[in-house]
Write a protein that holds these residues in place. Structure first.
Motif, mmCIF file in Angstrom:
data_model
loop_
_atom_site.group_PDB
_atom_site.id
_atom_site.type_symbol
_atom_site.label_atom_id
_atom_site.label_comp_id
_atom_site.label_asym_id
_atom_site.label_seq_id
_atom_site.Cartn_x
_atom_site.Cartn_y
_atom_site.Cartn_z
ATOM 1 N N MET A 25 0.833 -1.171 0.000
ATOM 2 C CA MET A 25 0.000 0.000 0.000
ATOM 3 C C MET A 25 0.886 1.245 0.000
ATOM 4 S SD MET A 25 -3.332 1.195 2.036
ATOM 5 C CE MET A 25 -4.219 0.285 0.826
ATOM 6 N N MET A 26 0.392 2.295 -0.585
ATOM 7 C CA MET A 26 1.109 3.567 -0.669
ATOM 8 C C MET A 26 0.473 4.564 0.303
ATOM 9 S SD MET A 26 3.273 3.173 -3.355
ATOM 10 C CE MET A 26 3.598 4.780 -4.030
ATOM 11 N N VAL A 27 1.300 5.423 0.892
ATOM 12 C CA VAL A 27 0.819 6.502 1.744
ATOM 13 C C VAL A 27 1.476 7.803 1.308
ATOM 14 C CG1 VAL A 27 0.338 5.019 3.733
ATOM 15 C CG2 VAL A 27 2.582 6.101 3.509
ATOM 16 N N ASN A 28 0.921 8.909 1.743
ATOM 17 C CA ASN A 28 1.475 10.205 1.398
ATOM 18 C C ASN A 28 2.764 10.461 2.171
ATOM 19 O OD1 ASN A 28 -0.637 10.856 -0.359
ATOM 20 N ND2 ASN A 28 -1.881 11.687 1.309
ATOM 21 N N GLN A 29 3.702 11.100 1.520
ATOM 22 C CA GLN A 29 4.974 11.475 2.111
ATOM 23 C C GLN A 29 4.759 12.541 3.190
ATOM 24 O OE1 GLN A 29 8.308 12.229 -0.608
ATOM 25 N NE2 GLN A 29 8.296 14.331 0.151
#
Length: 181
Positions: free
Chosen positions: A1-5
């Motif tokens: 899964m990707m998350v915001n930096q």
């Protein structure tokens, strides 16, 4: 899964936490090897269970494509200085759980990197419907145990004489969990 930096500043150090990408694989292999040689708080000695660039690329791809996994890196001046992973369980009966692990280069201890990796992972787990985050910690790692307790983890059990360290003595592993009811 990707998350915001996200960007952090603490003790005159700026760093970014972001999702790991395939481009990070080579550096992650080097950083993991270095960290394993800097502390006995982890399971491995330097060089044990070595993961090369190809292995990290596979992990990163698997984690990116899984809604139950999260792989974060901590970056200072474009250099990876630590990382964390949450790995969800594939078995249906355990699909509500994820195991958390974290490591940071010794040079960067004391800047809140491990704490912020933990906080971001907890936030992700809560949003993802993970009901139980688990982790293992060496009994002598008091600072980590206190941090985990501060963020809602509780001791679930003890694995007695679980690890033998360089002093020749056996140490217990503390099993901890955080529940999101």
């Amino acid at each position: 899964m990707m998350v915001n930096q996200k960007e952090f500043n603490l003790h005159k150090l700026s760093y970014i936490l972001r999702t790991a990408t395939e481009k990070d694989a080579h550096k992650l292999s080097q950083v993991r090897l270095q960290i394993d040689g800097e502390t006995e708080n982890l399971d491995r000695e330097k060089g044990e269970a070595y993961l090369d660039e190809t292995a990290f690329k596979k992990i990163i791809n698997d984690d990116t494509n899984s809604i139950s996994n999260l792989f974060l890196v901590a970056v200072v001046n474009k250099q990876i200085v630590g990382f964390s992973r949450c790995e969800g369980r594939k078995l249906k009966r355990m699909s509500h759980t994820a195991e958390f692990g974290v490591c940071v280069l010794r040079e960067f201890w004391g800047h809140g990197i491990g704490k912020n990796l933990l906080k971001e992972s907890i936030h992700w787990a809560d949003l993802s419907g993970i009901k139980k985050m688990t982790l293992n910690v060496l009994e002598t790692n008091d600072k980590a145990i206190k941090l985990y307790e501060k963020y809602g983890f509780e001791v679930e059990g003890i694995l007695k004489n679980d690890k033998i360290l360089s002093d020749g003595n056996y140490y217990n592993t503390v099993l901890m969990a955080r529940f999101n009811e």
